[in-house]
Design a protein around this motif. Structure first.
Motif, PDB file in Angstrom:
ATOM      1  N   ARG A  18      44.028  54.076  23.498  1.00 54.13           N
ATOM      2  CA  ARG A  18      43.345  54.979  24.428  1.00 54.13           C
ATOM      3  C   ARG A  18      41.939  54.474  24.697  1.00 54.13           C
ATOM      4  N   THR A  19      41.602  54.402  25.968  1.00 50.94           N
ATOM      5  CA  THR A  19      40.274  53.953  26.350  1.00 50.94           C
ATOM      6  C   THR A  19      39.338  55.141  26.305  1.00 50.94           C
ATOM      7  N   THR A  20      38.279  54.987  25.528  1.00 41.09           N
ATOM      8  CA  THR A  20      37.316  56.086  25.408  1.00 41.09           C
ATOM      9  C   THR A  20      36.037  55.802  26.182  1.00 41.09           C
ATOM     10  N   ASN A  21      35.708  54.529  26.410  1.00 37.23           N
ATOM     11  CA  ASN A  21      34.492  54.176  27.127  1.00 37.23           C
ATOM     12  C   ASN A  21      34.897  53.495  28.440  1.00 37.23           C
ATOM     13  N   TRP A  22      35.126  54.291  29.472  1.00 33.99           N
ATOM     14  CA  TRP A  22      35.648  53.769  30.726  1.00 33.99           C
ATOM     15  C   TRP A  22      34.650  52.867  31.448  1.00 33.99           C
ATOM     16  N   SER A  23      33.370  53.150  31.355  1.00 37.96           N
ATOM     17  CA  SER A  23      32.393  52.313  32.060  1.00 37.96           C
ATOM     18  C   SER A  23      32.361  50.907  31.459  1.00 37.96           C
ATOM     19  N   SER A  24      32.443  50.807  30.157  1.00 39.56           N
ATOM     20  CA  SER A  24      32.483  49.500  29.510  1.00 39.56           C
ATOM     21  C   SER A  24      33.786  48.773  29.839  1.00 39.56           C
ATOM     22  N   TYR A  25      34.876  49.494  29.858  1.00 42.27           N
ATOM     23  CA  TYR A  25      36.175  48.904  30.170  1.00 42.27           C
ATOM     24  C   TYR A  25      36.195  48.369  31.608  1.00 42.27           C
ATOM     25  N   THR A  26      35.660  49.131  32.547  1.00 39.88           N
ATOM     26  CA  THR A  26      35.608  48.711  33.943  1.00 39.88           C
ATOM     27  C   THR A  26      34.716  47.489  34.107  1.00 39.88           C
ATOM     28  N   ALA A  27      33.571  47.483  33.408  1.00 37.92           N
ATOM     29  CA  ALA A  27      32.670  46.326  33.485  1.00 37.92           C
ATOM     30  C   ALA A  27      33.330  45.074  32.925  1.00 37.92           C
ATOM     31  N   SER A  28      34.098  45.224  31.853  1.00 41.47           N
ATOM     32  CA  SER A  28      34.771  44.059  31.280  1.00 41.47           C
ATOM     33  C   SER A  28      35.852  43.532  32.218  1.00 41.47           C
ATOM     34  N   LEU A  29      36.524  44.406  32.952  1.00 38.61           N
ATOM     35  CA  LEU A  29      37.517  43.953  33.923  1.00 38.61           C
ATOM     36  C   LEU A  29      36.860  43.205  35.072  1.00 38.61           C
ATOM     37  N   CYS A  30      35.698  43.662  35.504  1.00 39.11           N
ATOM     38  CA  CYS A  30      34.980  42.976  36.578  1.00 39.11           C
ATOM     39  C   CYS A  30      34.500  41.602  36.121  1.00 39.11           C
ATOM     40  N   LYS A  31      34.018  41.505  34.883  1.00 41.12           N
ATOM     41  CA  LYS A  31      33.536  40.240  34.360  1.00 41.12           C
ATOM     42  C   LYS A  31      34.655  39.216  34.221  1.00 41.12           C
ATOM     43  N   ARG A  32      35.857  39.677  33.979  1.00 42.78           N
ATOM     44  CA  ARG A  32      36.978  38.771  33.777  1.00 42.78           C
ATOM     45  C   ARG A  32      37.256  37.929  35.014  1.00 42.78           C
ATOM     46  N   GLY A  33      36.907  38.420  36.178  1.00 43.80           N
ATOM     47  CA  GLY A  33      37.153  37.678  37.407  1.00 43.80           C
ATOM     48  C   GLY A  33      35.990  36.833  37.869  1.00 43.80           C
ATOM     49  N   SER A  34      34.888  36.813  37.131  1.00 39.14           N
ATOM     50  CA  SER A  34      33.724  36.055  37.579  1.00 39.14           C
ATOM     51  C   SER A  34      33.847  34.589  37.180  1.00 39.14           C
ATOM     52  N   LEU A  35      33.204  33.747  37.963  1.00 36.79           N
ATOM     53  CA  LEU A  35      33.239  32.310  37.731  1.00 36.79           C
ATOM     54  C   LEU A  35      31.832  31.767  37.931  1.00 36.79           C
ATOM     55  N   LEU A  36      31.363  31.003  36.949  1.00 31.48           N
ATOM     56  CA  LEU A  36      30.035  30.410  37.040  1.00 31.48           C
ATOM     57  C   LEU A  36      30.175  28.909  36.875  1.00 31.48           C
ATOM     58  N   ILE A  37      29.756  28.168  37.879  1.00 31.94           N
ATOM     59  CA  ILE A  37      29.759  26.714  37.817  1.00 31.94           C
ATOM     60  C   ILE A  37      28.328  26.267  38.040  1.00 31.94           C
ATOM     61  N   ARG A  38      27.782  25.596  37.040  1.00 33.55           N
ATOM     62  CA  ARG A  38      26.406  25.116  37.142  1.00 33.55           C
ATOM     63  C   ARG A  38      26.401  23.669  37.589  1.00 33.55           C
ATOM     64  N   LEU A  39      25.593  23.391  38.586  1.00 34.39           N
ATOM     65  CA  LEU A  39      25.457  22.033  39.101  1.00 34.39           C
ATOM     66  C   LEU A  39      24.053  21.542  38.786  1.00 34.39           C
ATOM     67  N   ASP A  40      23.965  20.352  38.250  1.00 35.55           N
ATOM     68  CA  ASP A  40      22.673  19.747  37.943  1.00 35.55           C
ATOM     69  C   ASP A  40      22.095  19.163  39.227  1.00 35.55           C
ATOM     70  N   LYS A  41      20.937  19.649  39.626  1.00 34.70           N
ATOM     71  CA  LYS A  41      20.328  19.170  40.869  1.00 34.70           C
ATOM     72  C   LYS A  41      19.859  17.727  40.750  1.00 34.70           C
ATOM     73  N   ASN A  42      19.696  17.245  39.521  1.00 32.81           N
ATOM     74  CA  ASN A  42      19.244  15.868  39.315  1.00 32.81           C
ATOM     75  C   ASN A  42      20.391  14.876  39.195  1.00 32.81           C
ATOM     76  N   MET A  43      21.626  15.364  39.284  1.00 34.64           N
ATOM     77  CA  MET A  43      22.771  14.475  39.163  1.00 34.64           C
ATOM     78  C   MET A  43      22.842  13.548  40.374  1.00 34.64           C
ATOM     79  N   THR A  44      23.123  12.293  40.121  1.00 35.27           N
ATOM     80  CA  THR A  44      23.232  11.303  41.187  1.00 35.27           C
ATOM     81  C   THR A  44      24.624  11.381  41.784  1.00 35.27           C
ATOM     82  N   TRP A  45      24.718  11.795  43.039  1.00 35.08           N
ATOM     83  CA  TRP A  45      26.017  11.937  43.694  1.00 35.08           C
ATOM     84  C   TRP A  45      26.474  10.643  44.332  1.00 35.08           C
ATOM     85  N   PHE A  46      25.528   9.840  44.798  1.00 35.54           N
ATOM     86  CA  PHE A  46      25.892   8.606  45.474  1.00 35.54           C
ATOM     87  C   PHE A  46      25.656   7.423  44.546  1.00 35.54           C
TER      88      PHE A  46
END
Length: 89
Positions: free
Chosen positions: A10-38
């Protein structure tokens, strides 16, 4: 033999449960601005490389992670570079 009944939680803390479901779909990709592409011109015979080894490795990592064909991978990397403000450098 009968199967045991599944446990019920039984879920007792719905706001925390909803926030965790939203976080599950997030994606973070960090790109180094100093990386040499060419790639740097090595001065040897033959056609010079266009992209650096690090750029090719990044694209292949994205391809494997998301199980994308090569054309979709190039478009995804191009959109990531555009969002990061690195396109056209």
């Amino acid at each position: 033999m009968s199967k045991p009944s599944p446990a019920r939680y039984r879920t007792t803390n719905w706001s925390s449960y909803t926030a965790s479901l939203c976080k599950r779909g997030s994606l973070l990709i960090r790109l180094d601005k100093n990386m040499t592409w060419f790639a740097q011109h090595d001065g040897g015979p033959g056609r010079p490389a266009v992209f650096s080894d690090a750029a090719i490795q990044f694209c292949l990592t994205i391809k494997v992670l998301f199980k994308l064909p090569l054309r979709q991978t190039t478009e995804m990397v191009a959109s990531l570079l555009k969002m990061a403000g690195l396109a056209g450098r």
